[in-house]
Scaffold this motif. Structure first.
Motif, mmCIF file in Angstrom:
data_model
loop_
_atom_site.group_PDB
_atom_site.id
_atom_site.type_symbol
_atom_site.label_atom_id
_atom_site.label_comp_id
_atom_site.label_asym_id
_atom_site.label_seq_id
_atom_site.Cartn_x
_atom_site.Cartn_y
_atom_site.Cartn_z
ATOM 1 N N ILE A 179 -4.862 -20.129 -3.168
ATOM 2 C CA ILE A 179 -5.609 -19.374 -2.154
ATOM 3 C C ILE A 179 -6.660 -18.495 -2.825
ATOM 4 C CG2 ILE A 179 -5.416 -17.827 -0.187
ATOM 5 C CD1 ILE A 179 -3.909 -20.480 0.130
ATOM 6 N N ASP A 180 -7.912 -18.671 -2.420
ATOM 7 C CA ASP A 180 -9.007 -17.857 -2.942
ATOM 8 C C ASP A 180 -9.094 -16.546 -2.149
ATOM 9 O OD1 ASP A 180 -11.155 -17.105 -4.468
ATOM 10 O OD2 ASP A 180 -12.597 -18.422 -3.468
ATOM 11 N N THR A 181 -9.761 -15.567 -2.731
ATOM 12 C CA THR A 181 -9.853 -14.232 -2.126
ATOM 13 C C THR A 181 -10.440 -14.270 -0.724
ATOM 14 O OG1 THR A 181 -10.263 -13.389 -4.362
ATOM 15 C CG2 THR A 181 -10.633 -11.871 -2.538
ATOM 16 N N ASN A 182 -11.490 -15.060 -0.529
ATOM 17 C CA ASN A 182 -12.170 -15.029 0.765
ATOM 18 C C ASN A 182 -11.297 -15.530 1.907
ATOM 19 O OD1 ASN A 182 -12.447 -17.895 0.190
ATOM 20 N ND2 ASN A 182 -14.308 -17.376 -0.966
ATOM 21 N N ILE A 183 -10.290 -16.362 1.611
ATOM 22 C CA ILE A 183 -9.370 -16.811 2.665
ATOM 23 C C ILE A 183 -8.569 -15.626 3.198
ATOM 24 C CG2 ILE A 183 -7.336 -18.241 3.167
ATOM 25 C CD1 ILE A 183 -9.870 -19.869 2.885
ATOM 26 N N TYR A 200 -9.296 -10.625 8.383
ATOM 27 C CA TYR A 200 -9.783 -9.443 9.096
ATOM 28 C C TYR A 200 -10.914 -9.770 10.067
ATOM 29 C CZ TYR A 200 -7.026 -6.468 6.038
ATOM 30 O OH TYR A 200 -5.986 -5.858 5.381
ATOM 31 N N ARG A 201 -11.364 -11.006 10.043
ATOM 32 C CA ARG A 201 -12.484 -11.383 10.897
ATOM 33 C C ARG A 201 -12.013 -12.101 12.171
ATOM 34 N NH1 ARG A 201 -17.000 -14.302 8.070
ATOM 35 N NH2 ARG A 201 -18.195 -13.178 9.645
ATOM 36 N N TYR A 202 -10.714 -12.360 12.270
ATOM 37 C CA TYR A 202 -10.171 -13.015 13.449
ATOM 38 C C TYR A 202 -9.589 -11.976 14.399
ATOM 39 C CZ TYR A 202 -10.051 -16.697 9.849
ATOM 40 O OH TYR A 202 -10.357 -17.553 8.824
ATOM 41 N N ASN A 203 -9.394 -12.379 15.659
ATOM 42 C CA ASN A 203 -8.664 -11.474 16.543
ATOM 43 C C ASN A 203 -7.194 -11.454 16.125
ATOM 44 O OD1 ASN A 203 -7.187 -13.619 17.871
ATOM 45 N ND2 ASN A 203 -8.968 -14.012 19.170
ATOM 46 N N GLU A 204 -6.441 -10.539 16.699
ATOM 47 C CA GLU A 204 -5.079 -10.313 16.225
ATOM 48 C C GLU A 204 -4.196 -11.544 16.357
ATOM 49 O OE1 GLU A 204 -1.393 -7.147 16.892
ATOM 50 O OE2 GLU A 204 -3.428 -6.646 17.514
ATOM 51 N N GLN A 227 -5.702 -12.907 -9.870
ATOM 52 C CA GLN A 227 -7.080 -12.429 -9.704
ATOM 53 C C GLN A 227 -7.463 -12.369 -8.229
ATOM 54 O OE1 GLN A 227 -9.027 -11.238 -12.025
ATOM 55 N NE2 GLN A 227 -10.924 -11.014 -10.880
ATOM 56 N N THR A 228 -6.931 -13.302 -7.426
ATOM 57 C CA THR A 228 -7.190 -13.285 -5.982
ATOM 58 C C THR A 228 -6.684 -11.988 -5.368
ATOM 59 O OG1 THR A 228 -7.209 -15.676 -5.652
ATOM 60 C CG2 THR A 228 -6.521 -14.353 -3.785
ATOM 61 N N ILE A 229 -5.461 -11.612 -5.676
ATOM 62 C CA ILE A 229 -4.886 -10.386 -5.118
ATOM 63 C C ILE A 229 -5.618 -9.156 -5.649
ATOM 64 C CG2 ILE A 229 -2.807 -8.951 -5.053
ATOM 65 C CD1 ILE A 229 -2.751 -11.343 -3.178
ATOM 66 N N LYS A 230 -6.016 -9.191 -6.913
ATOM 67 C CA LYS A 230 -6.766 -8.074 -7.489
ATOM 68 C C LYS A 230 -8.076 -7.867 -6.731
ATOM 69 C CE LYS A 230 -8.893 -6.543 -11.837
ATOM 70 N NZ LYS A 230 -9.141 -6.895 -13.267
ATOM 71 N N GLU A 231 -8.780 -8.947 -6.449
ATOM 72 C CA GLU A 231 -10.045 -8.854 -5.722
ATOM 73 C C GLU A 231 -9.812 -8.456 -4.269
ATOM 74 O OE1 GLU A 231 -12.071 -12.536 -6.249
ATOM 75 O OE2 GLU A 231 -12.359 -12.265 -8.403
ATOM 76 N N PHE A 232 -8.714 -8.939 -3.687
ATOM 77 C CA PHE A 232 -8.389 -8.579 -2.301
ATOM 78 C C PHE A 232 -8.215 -7.077 -2.165
ATOM 79 C CE2 PHE A 232 -4.949 -7.542 0.700
ATOM 80 C CZ PHE A 232 -5.540 -7.942 1.889
ATOM 81 N N TRP A 233 -7.409 -6.474 -3.036
ATOM 82 C CA TRP A 233 -7.180 -5.033 -2.940
ATOM 83 C C TRP A 233 -8.461 -4.244 -3.220
ATOM 84 C CZ3 TRP A 233 -3.457 -3.466 -0.203
ATOM 85 C CH2 TRP A 233 -2.209 -4.077 -0.239
#
Length: 460
Positions: A31-35, A40-44, A66-72
């Protein structure tokens, strides 16, 4: 030993085009960071269904450290929701434009500054404030605490599928490897991110190496695993633009016959590198493709409504007002060569036939012999006060990027259309449209002529 035409050229056999249900069920999904940020761009309801889908795939999921690091690192910027912030920015921009029109009329009528004009401008601002308040009150993901339902949902869905943190020595080694590949002009993930600076540019390479290491670990005692990287990435250091699949203009590089379509096509050098290291096949898939795999292969039971929203959610965090401000800042910095290349790239990418312009064309426009000190100027407007005050969407990357692998400047088609709209409204920018439009017209004619010759050869 006898060999065939693919023996030493595995990547040329297009192994990623073979992806049935059994193959998809056995694959490892990174899973990449942008996924994660896209949640946060979808409705609930859609976000919750996506989290449930990730949970259904948990045993096959891998999240690079690295994905989680960039996410935070970016989560606080985006958790308010980028779409509603973009709408608020458009409302503010419209209010400013309307008041400027009133002021212009007032000056011509010699009544500028009159109580009536002041009252009208105040009413416009009041209406804009009310609309913005309404957007805030009816938007999700506006959380002031330390957690939100997306974070708690990710904790539940991903479990312990996050990779271990690299040591400082390992991180230094990865950064050195990345720099060495760049110096040798070797193709590598991250080569399109050099304008992000020395700290951020190696991020994609680190993710890539962490994926390779995990896939190799899982393949150590059995058959080599296939790897599917779920990403919203479209840049040329990751995504192929050949075989009729345009990485920039088609977004997800649609291959409709596959499980997890529309699917992206990984660059052949990545397919080869993965096969040499692990022995399996590399695939890329977009956010909607991953959701389809979760639904059809892992029985996540995703609703049609959720699929529709994910499909319709695009990377449109750039707005007209942001592009306008960005271009004005470039101009005020006297970066006119960069502005010419930006506009030319937009003209090309907006056609949907190309993803940008080659380095040679950019050098001709900029009247330069090389790109030393050129690309970094695109990052500077993002730090200027005029842009920062308007940038509520958390934009950290310029609207244009340089792909070292393809030696070309590339741009998202949606952003390209905004750049052209801004250019057409300003006489200085509009004058920069003529040459690239002539180029693109000739390029399309040459492409169509080549296609016609190819069709005639086939008929013969």
């Amino acid at each position: 030993m006898a060999a065939n035409i693919y023996t030493d050229f595995f990547e040329q056999s297009d192994p990623d085009l073979h992806n049935d249900v059994d193959t998809a069920r056995a694959a490892l999904y990174a899973i990449d960071t942008n996924i994660l940020i896209d949640l946060y761009r979808y409705n609930e309801d859609t976000a919750l269904q996506y989290l449930k889908a990730l949970g259904a795939m948990r045993g096959n999921i891998f999240v690079p450290h690295q994905t989680i690091k960039e996410f935070w690192a970016v989560r606080d910027q985006v958790r308010r929701g980028t779409d509603h912030e973009a709408s608020k920015g458009e409302v503010r921009s419209a209010a400013r434009s309307l008041n400027k029109a009133v002021e212009k009329w007032g000056r011509r009528s010699t009544i500028n500054g009159s109580p009536e004009i002041i009252a009208l401008k105040s009413e416009v601002e009041s209406i804009a404030d009310r609309i913005i308040s309404y957007i805030d009150e009816n938007s999700t993901h506006q959380v002031n605490g330390e957690t939100d339902f997306i974070v708690s949902g990710l904790y539940e869905a991903l479990g312990d599928q996050v990779g271990e943190a690299p040591t400082e020595q390992e991180l230094t080694k990865l950064r050195s490897e990345f720099e060495a590949r760049i110096k040798k002009n070797q193709e590598t993930p991250g080569s399109a991110d050099l304008d992000k600076g020395a700290e951020r540019a190696p991020g994609d390479y680190i993710i890539w190496q962490q994926c390779l290491a995990e896939a190799a670990r899982r393949s150590a005692n059995g058959e080599p695993v296939d790897l599917t990287i779920a990403t919203s990435e479209t840049k040329g250091d990751w995504v192929r633009s050949d075989n009729g699949i345009n990485a920039g203009s088609m977004g997800d590089g649609q291959v409709s016959s596959l499980i997890g379509s529309p699917q992206k096509r990984a660059r052949r050098y990545l397919v080869r590198e993965y096969h040499d290291r692990v022995g399996g096949t590399l695939r890329l898939v977009g956010r909607e493709g991953l959701l389809e795999i979760a639904d059809k292969v892992f029985e996540a039971a995703v609703s049609d409504e959720a699929k529709q929203q994910v499909q319709e959610t695009t990377d449109e965090i750039w707005t007209y007002s942001l592009v306008e401000t960005y271009m004005a800042d470039l101009r005020s910095m006297r970066s006119l060569p960069q502005l010419r290349v930006l506009i030319a790239t937009a003209v090309s990418a907006a056609t949907g036939r190309f993803i940008g312009i080659f380095k040679s064309s950019a050098l001709e426009l900029a009247n330069r012999e090389d790109l030393r000190g050129f690309i970094g100027a695109y990052q500077t407007p993002l730090r200027r006060r005029s842009f920062v005050e308007l940038n509520e969407n958390g934009i950290t990357d310029p609207p244009i990027s340089y792909s070292r692998g393809d030696e070309s400047f590339v741009m998202d088609q949606y952003v390209a259309q905004l750049v052209i709209e801004v250019a057409e409204s300003n006489p200085v920018y509009a004058a920069m449209l003529d040459q690239p439009r002539s180029w693109v017209k000739n390029w399309i004619a040459e492409q169509d002529k080549g296609s016609e010759i190819s069709r005639n050869d086939e008929m013969e």
